[in-house]
Design a protein around this motif. Structure first.
Motif, PDB file in Angstrom:
ATOM      1  N   LEU B 128      39.542 -23.616  10.474  1.00 57.12           N
ATOM      2  CA  LEU B 128      39.359 -24.515  11.629  1.00 57.12           C
ATOM      3  C   LEU B 128      39.512 -23.741  12.928  1.00 57.12           C
ATOM      4  N   GLU B 129      40.537 -22.892  12.973  1.00 61.07           N
ATOM      5  CA  GLU B 129      40.808 -22.139  14.203  1.00 61.07           C
ATOM      6  C   GLU B 129      39.694 -21.138  14.505  1.00 61.07           C
ATOM      7  N   THR B 130      39.139 -20.497  13.459  1.00 61.54           N
ATOM      8  CA  THR B 130      38.037 -19.557  13.714  1.00 61.54           C
ATOM      9  C   THR B 130      36.778 -20.287  14.197  1.00 61.54           C
ATOM     10  N   MET B 131      36.675 -21.576  13.855  1.00 64.46           N
ATOM     11  CA  MET B 131      35.523 -22.361  14.328  1.00 64.46           C
ATOM     12  C   MET B 131      35.704 -22.817  15.776  1.00 64.46           C
ATOM     13  N   GLY B 132      36.914 -22.606  16.301  1.00 66.21           N
ATOM     14  CA  GLY B 132      37.194 -23.074  17.655  1.00 66.21           C
ATOM     15  C   GLY B 132      37.688 -24.509  17.674  1.00 66.21           C
ATOM     16  N   VAL B 133      38.058 -25.055  16.497  1.00 65.91           N
ATOM     17  CA  VAL B 133      38.579 -26.423  16.423  1.00 65.91           C
ATOM     18  C   VAL B 133      40.101 -26.349  16.566  1.00 65.91           C
TER      19      VAL B 133
END
Lengths: 268, 258
Positions: B128-133
Motif C-alpha cells: 500500500l505504501e509503495t503505491m502511495g496509499v
C-alpha cells in the motif's frame, strides 16, 4: 509523462546498507537508462532485494544518493518521494496481493486511492489491465483462488494499471517452474514495450534475464561487479561473471565427476 | 537493576509516545482518505455483526446474575424493592461499558490485530505504501471511527438486555413485583449516569481498537517472534494490553464522575 531530455531514468550513487553491523550494500553505483529492461543479477543473499527496497524507500539506506529523472530522492524530501511513488510501481516477490479483495478490486485499489478518476473510468481501466494480461475471466476471484502464475499476472496488472514510468520487479520468477519463468520474462518484455515503462528487475535466473533484458548488472559482495549488455555479459571474462554465468555448467561437471567416481550398482 | 529499570522506563515512554502519534496520525489522515464513509460503514457492520451474539448472551446473563445476587443481598436488609435500582445503576455506570468493551476486544479487537499482523507479514501494508496509499488512513482510520459508533451502541444494547435479565430473575423467578422493579429502574437512572456510560464506552472503544491496531500494525517489531508466531504474539498482546487499558481508564473516568 516521460521527459525526453534526460536519458537516465534512475541514478544510484554509492548506496550503502547494513543490518546489525553486517554490510549488505557497500557502495552500489548504477545508471538505469529510461525505457529499458535492466536486470540486476546476483546469487541469493547478495543484497538484490535490499537494493530494490532501498530504491523504493521501503528500507532506509545508510548512505548514498538515488535520483529519479534527475531529481534526488533525499530521505527528508517527502514531496520527492510522493512524486516518485506516483510514477513508480513495485512488484513484490510474494506478490503482496490483498487477500480480502477480488482480482478486480486489487487492480482498482491504487486508482481509487491515488487518483481522482470516477468509478466508471476506474472500472474500465482495471478491466482493461486484467484483459491485457488475459485475466478477464477471473475478475471476481480472490487471490487464494488463483494459481501462482495467475497471481503473478494479477500483481503485474496492479503494477501497470497506474501507467507508471518505472516498475521495480523483486524476483518476479521466484518459485516458478522453467516454463512459467520464461512466460513471466516474456510478459515483462511485452508489456514494457507496450507501455514504455523502465523495468528494473532483480533475479538470479540468468538465461531468462539475458534473453529479456536490454542491460544487465551483477551484484556481488555488496557492489556492482559487472554492468553491460547481455552479449557483453555472455562474452565477459570477469571471474565473478564467469563463476555466476557458468554455475550451471559447473554443477553439471561436478555431478558427472561424482557419477564417474561412484558408478550406479549394476544389479538393479 | 537500576540500569534495567531505566531502560524499561525509557522503552515504555517511547512506546507511549509512538502509540499516541499512531492514534493521532490515524485520525489526522481521515480527511485525506478516499472512500472513507464506505469503509467506515463496512467496519461498523463487521464489528457490530461479529459481536452481536456475544453481547446478547453476556448481557442477559449478567442481568440474570445481578438480579439473583442483588435480591439475596437486599433481602438481608428487607430492601428487595431496590433491586431495580441496584441492577440498573450497576449496569449503566460500570458493568455494561466494561463488559461490552471486553467482549468487543475479544471478538472484534483480536480479529483486527490478527488481520493487520497478517497484512504486515505478507507485505500488503508495504505494498500500500509503495503505491502511495496512506496505510493508516486505508486500514486503521475506518475501524477507529467505527469503534466510536459501535461501542456505545453495543453498550446500550448490553444495558437494555441486562436490565431485562435482572427483571426476569427478580420478578419471574424470585417474586419481586415487576411494577416495583421497573419503577425503581425508571427512578434510578438519570441523564448523568447515561452520559457517563456513553462517554466511557466511546473512550474504551477508541483505546481498545487503537491498541489492537497498533499491535497488529507493528507485528514485525517483535524480535522474539516472526511469521505466524509474530501474528499470534501481537494478537495476544493486543487483547491483554487493551483489556488492562480499559480497566485503568474505567477507574480514571469513574473518579471524575463520582
Amino acid at each position: 509523462m516521460q521527459s525526453s531530455t534526460y536519458p537516465v531514468a534512475l541514478h544510484v550513487e554509492d548506496l550503502h546498507k547494513s543490518f546489525h553491523g553486517k554490510s549488505v550494500l557497500r557502495g552500489v553505483n548504477l545508471q538505469v537508462p529510461r525505457g529499458s529492461v535492466f536486470t540486476v543479477l546476483g546469487p541469493s543473499g547478495a543484497g538484490k532485494s535490499v537494493f530494490l527496497k532501498c530504491l523504493a524507500n521501503i528500507l532506509k539506506a545508510d548512505a548514498g544518493r538515488v535520483s529519479f529523472e534527475g531529481r534526488e530522492l533525499s530521505p527528508y524530501d517527502s514531496v520527492a518521494h510522493d512524486g516518485f511513488r506516483r510514477r513508480c510501481s513495485f512488484l513484490f516477490q510474494s506478490n503482496a496481493l490483498f487477500d480480502s479483495l477480488t482480482a478486480l478490486e486489487n487492480v482498482a485499489l491504487p486508482l481509487e486511492q491515488t487518483t481522482d478518476l470516477g468509478k466508471v473510468e476506474i472500472r474500465k481501466r482495471s478491466r482493461a489491465a486484467l484483459s491485457q494480461l488475459e485475466m478477464e475471466e477471473f475478475t471476481g476471484h480472490y487471490p487464494a483462488e488463483l494459481s501462482g502464475g495467475m497471481q503473478k499476472r494479477l500483481a503485474l496488472a496492479r503494477a501497470i494499471v497506474t501507467r507508471p514510468e518505472l516498475v521495480l520487479f523483486d524476483e518476479p520468477t521466484a518459485g516458478l517452474d522453467p516454463l512459467r519463468r520464461n512466460a513471466v520474462f516474456a510478459m515483462i518484455a511485452k508489456y514494457q514495450r507496450q507501455f514504455h515503462f523502465t523495468a528494473l528487475i532483480v533475479t538470479h535466473d540468468v538465461p531468462e534475464a539475458l534473453a529479456a533484458s536490454d542491460r544487465v548488472a551483477l551484484i556481488n559482495d555488496g557492489r556492482i561487479g559487472f554492468e553491460g549488455t547481455p552479449s557483453e555479459f555472455s562474452a565477459s571474462s570477469n571471474p565473478v561473471v564467469c563463476l555466476f554465468r557458468d554455475s550451471a555448467q559447473a554443477l553439471s561437471d561436478s555431478l558427472a565427476e561424482i557419477r564417474r567416481s561412484n558408478p550406479m550398482p549394476q544389479t538393479l | 537493576m537500576l540500569t534495567w529499570l531505566g531502560r524499561q522506563t525509557l522503552c515504555a515512554i517511547t512506546e507511549i509516545g509512538d502509540f499516541s502519534l499512531f492514534t493521532g496520525k490515524s485520525f489526522c489522515c481521515a480527511a485525506k482518505t478516499k472512500g472513507l464513509a464506505k469503509r467506515v460503514a463496512r467496519a461498523v457492520h463487521e464489528q457490530g455483526t461479529i459481536c452481536l451474539p456475544v453481547i446478547l448472551i453476556v448481557g442477559v446473563f449478567t442481568g440474570l446474575v445481578l438480579g439473583l445476587q442483588g435480591y439475596h443481598v437486599l433481602s438481608r436488609f428487607g430492601s428487595q424493592g431496590l433491586l431495580g435500582t441496584l441492577v440498573s445503576l450497576s449496569l449503566v455506570r460500570e458493568m455494561a461499558p466494561v463488559l461490552a468493551a471486553l467482549m468487543l476486544i475479544g471478538q472484534a479487537g483480536s480479529a483486527f490485530a490478527a488481520e493487520l499482523g497478517i497484512q504486515r507479514n505478507t507485505e500488503q501494508i508495504v505494498a500500500l505504501e509503495t503505491m502511495g496509499v496512506d496505510s493508516l488512513g486505508y486500514l486503521v482510520t475506518p475501524r477507529l471511527l467505527a469503534a466510536l459508533v459501535v461501542f456505545p451502541i453495543q453498550t446500550a444494547l448490553f444495558v437494555i438486555l441486562g436490565i431485562c435479565g435482572g427483571g426476569l430473575s427478580g420478578s419471574l423467578l424470585l417474586g419481586v413485583d415487576s411494577g416495583v422493579y421497573w419503577s425503581a429502574v425508571h427512578r434510578a437512572v438519570e441523564a448523568g449516569d447515561l452520559s457517563e456510560c456513553f462517554i466511557k464506552s466511546a473512550i474504551f472503544g477508541l483505546l481498545a481498537m487503537s491498541t489492537c491496531a497498533y499491535q497488529g500494525f507493528h507485528a514485525d517489531r517483535n524480535s522474539s517472534a516472526i511469521g505466524a508466531r509474530a501474528v499470534s504474539a501481537c494478537t495476544t498482546r493486543a487483547v491483554v494490553l487493551s483489556s488492562i487499558l480499559v480497566l485503568v481508564a474505567d477507574y480514571v473516568i469513574s473518579s471524575f464522575f463520582v
